[in-house]
Design a protein around this motif. Structure first.
Motif, PDB file in Angstrom:
ATOM      1  N   GLY A 118       0.557  -1.599  -0.270  1.00  0.00           N
ATOM      2  CA  GLY A 118      -0.237  -0.212  -0.462  1.00  0.00           C
ATOM      3  C   GLY A 118       0.746   1.286   0.365  1.00  0.00           C
ATOM      4  N   SER A 139      -0.957   3.366  -5.283  1.00  0.00           N
ATOM      5  CA  SER A 139      -0.773   2.159  -4.545  1.00  0.00           C
ATOM      6  C   SER A 139      -2.271   1.965  -3.640  1.00  0.00           C
ATOM      7  CB  SER A 139       0.161   2.118  -3.867  1.00  0.00           C
ATOM      8  OG  SER A 139       0.291   0.773  -3.011  1.00  0.00           O
ATOM      9  N   SER A 140      -2.538   1.102  -4.344  1.00  0.00           N
ATOM     10  CA  SER A 140      -3.623   0.168  -3.884  1.00  0.00           C
ATOM     11  C   SER A 140      -3.923  -0.850  -2.984  1.00  0.00           C
ATOM     12  CB  SER A 140      -4.683  -0.666  -5.080  1.00  0.00           C
ATOM     13  OG  SER A 140      -4.342  -2.080  -5.941  1.00  0.00           O
ATOM     14  N   GLY A 141      -2.631  -1.044  -3.256  1.00  0.00           N
ATOM     15  CA  GLY A 141      -1.795  -2.586  -1.655  1.00  0.00           C
ATOM     16  C   GLY A 141      -2.198  -3.458  -2.364  1.00  0.00           C
ATOM     17  N   SER A 175       0.187  -2.649   6.431  1.00  0.00           N
ATOM     18  CA  SER A 175       0.014  -2.701   5.514  1.00  0.00           C
ATOM     19  C   SER A 175      -0.398  -1.162   5.782  1.00  0.00           C
ATOM     20  CB  SER A 175      -1.929  -2.923   5.311  1.00  0.00           C
ATOM     21  OG  SER A 175      -2.207  -1.994   4.384  1.00  0.00           O
ATOM     22  N   VAL A 198      -5.188   0.985   2.930  1.00  0.00           N
ATOM     23  CA  VAL A 198      -5.742   0.750   1.763  1.00  0.00           C
ATOM     24  C   VAL A 198      -7.686   0.185   2.232  1.00  0.00           C
ATOM     25  CG1 VAL A 198      -3.740   0.264   0.822  1.00  0.00           C
ATOM     26  CG2 VAL A 198      -5.016  -1.662   2.361  1.00  0.00           C
ATOM     27  N   ALA A 215       5.325  -2.090  -0.713  1.00  0.00           N
ATOM     28  CA  ALA A 215       4.958  -0.897  -0.358  1.00  0.00           C
ATOM     29  C   ALA A 215       5.225   0.234  -1.952  1.00  0.00           C
ATOM     30  CB  ALA A 215       5.006  -0.479   1.242  1.00  0.00           C
TER      31      ALA A 215
END
Ligand code: CTP
Length: 397
Positions: free
Chosen positions: A197, A213-215, A236, A239, A276
């Motif tokens: 993410g 970034s969507s992860g 994380s 996200v 990440a």
């Protein structure tokens, strides 16, 4: 994912029994051979016909039912002994008590006793019933006997109460099944740390600097590792993705939070993968109050964040494998190979933002695996498939 696997769903009497139709349907689509047995009370909530239509198999609810095609193997024994996995869901307080006590007086409690496969129990009931010490004691007893207990979800219950006791969603139950039986457990005994993410760097209480970034790539890596038997920790950034089953998740917001979580956990892990998109810069000052606009332009002064991969790479242990990602818009392979050396990694997974089907937000990726030995180009594939290819490569290394 479940081709050739025999999955037995044991449904007991609870309103959440209706969700099991979806579970049966999803498993059938994943090519499992799905069998269902039910208690008489379960039949008050959902019919046997629903399950037999969805699974194309006869459904049993009576211990004395015979299989007309096979009078040798009686179903109340063969259903359990033939199964690769059993899911008891919803598991009522009654069936949990019977299983913990070794009682076999209905179809569900009877088929479970001779089974030799992994057995998952998904309790679902009123919150006070669930919290009852006798029920908790029975669950503890089942856990000690090797049954895996799937935690109920918390929310509004059909009985009108709010609390813990909901059967998890059909998708979440299927994830638990996949975790047990879908893959070869070639990462068993390995500890794997993944980050995923974006990070968010606050300018004031209202605004922050982040990226696209969507992860999805990092979550696919965590999922693949867990399915292959690894003990996975996922650090994380913010996200909107569900935590893959069996994965321990640590939520962070800023690059500094991610640095702290990764450097704290890295020494304990065998494989560390950094997917990440960490901010390289963060505001020098974060305003306590919302910054009001003025007539002129404004500038935000930024300072460098720590390079997490470089820090972890610098203290790499002998048997650790460290994998970085590289996202570029030009000179992909050349720039990515530089990161392999400068960050002391074993592999860089290079993906270009300019290639259709690769990059942020999408479910697919096109990756080149860069190691000291050379480059391996992977074709367009789903992020989960790409994650599995990455682990195949790590295991070969
Ligand atoms: N990375 C990191 N800490 C940072 C920045 C990046 O750990 N502060 C990691 C990423 O998670 C990724 C790798 O370094 O695994 C490469 O990230 P990338 O953004 O492609 O490159 P950078 O090293 O940031 O270099 P540049 O932005 O100049 O391309």
């Amino acid at each position: 994912m479940l081709k050739g696997k025999n999955i037995l769903l044991c449904v007991s009497g609870g309103i959440a029994a209706y969700k099991m139709a979806d579970v049966a349907s999803i498993l059938y689509k994943l090519e499992a051979d799905v069998h269902v047995c039910m208690t008489k009370n379960a039949e008050k909530f959902i019919t046997a016909e629903t399950f037999s239509v969805l699974t194309k198999n006869k459904v049993y609810s009576d211990v004395f039912d015979e299989n007309p095609d096979d009078y040798v193997n009686v179903p109340h024994i063969s259903l359990g002994t033939n199964a690769d996995l059993i899911l008891v869901a919803p598991a009522s307080a009654d069936i949990i008590g019977k299983l913990a006590g070794g009682i076999a007086d209905d179809m569900v409690s009877t088929v479970v006793l001779p089974a030799r496969c992994p057995i998952l129990i998904a309790p679902s009931m009123n919150v006070y019933m669930y919290e009852n010490r006798i029920v908790q004691d029975n669950l503890k007893k089942l856990k000690n006997f090797g049954f895996k207990i799937i935690e109920p979800a918390t929310g509004h219950l059909a009985c009108g109460y709010d609390g813990k006791g909901k059967l998890p969603s059909p998708e979440a139950l299927v994830e638990e099944i996949l975790l047990e039986v879908s893959s070869e457990k070639d990462l068993a005994g390995k500890k794997i740390l993944v980050n995923a993410g974006p990070t968010c760097e606050s300018i004031d209480p209202v605004r922050f600097i982040t990226n696209h970034s969507s992860g999805k790539m990092g979550y696919a890596l965590a999922k693949a590792a867990a399915l292959r038997g690894g003990e996975v920790t996922l650090v994380s950034g913010p996200v909107s993705l569900d935590t893959p089953a069996g994965v321990r998740r640590i939520d962070v917001v800023t690059a500094q939070d991610m640095y702290e979580a990764m450097t704290e956990n890295a020494p304990d892990n065998d494989i560390i993968i950094m997917a990440a998109a960490v901010a390289d810069y963060t505001p020098v000052n974060t305003a306590d109050q919302k910054i009001k606009k003025s007539d002129g332009d404004m500038q935000i002064e930024l300072k460098r964040t720590n390079d997490i991969l470089k820090t972890v790479g610098a203290s790499k242990k002998k048997n650790q494998k460290i994998i970085g990602f590289s996202m570029e818009t030009e000179n992909l392979l050349e720039n990515s190979r530089k990161k392999l050396d400068s960050k002391n990694c074993d592999m860089i997974c290079a993906n270009s933002l300019r290639t259709p089907g690769a990059g942020y937000q999408v479910d697919t990726n096109i990756i080149t695996l860069i190691t000291k030995e050379g480059n391996t180009e992977l074709p367009l594939m789903s992020k989960l498939e790409a994650a599995n290819k990455i682990f195949d490569h790590i295991l070969e290394m």
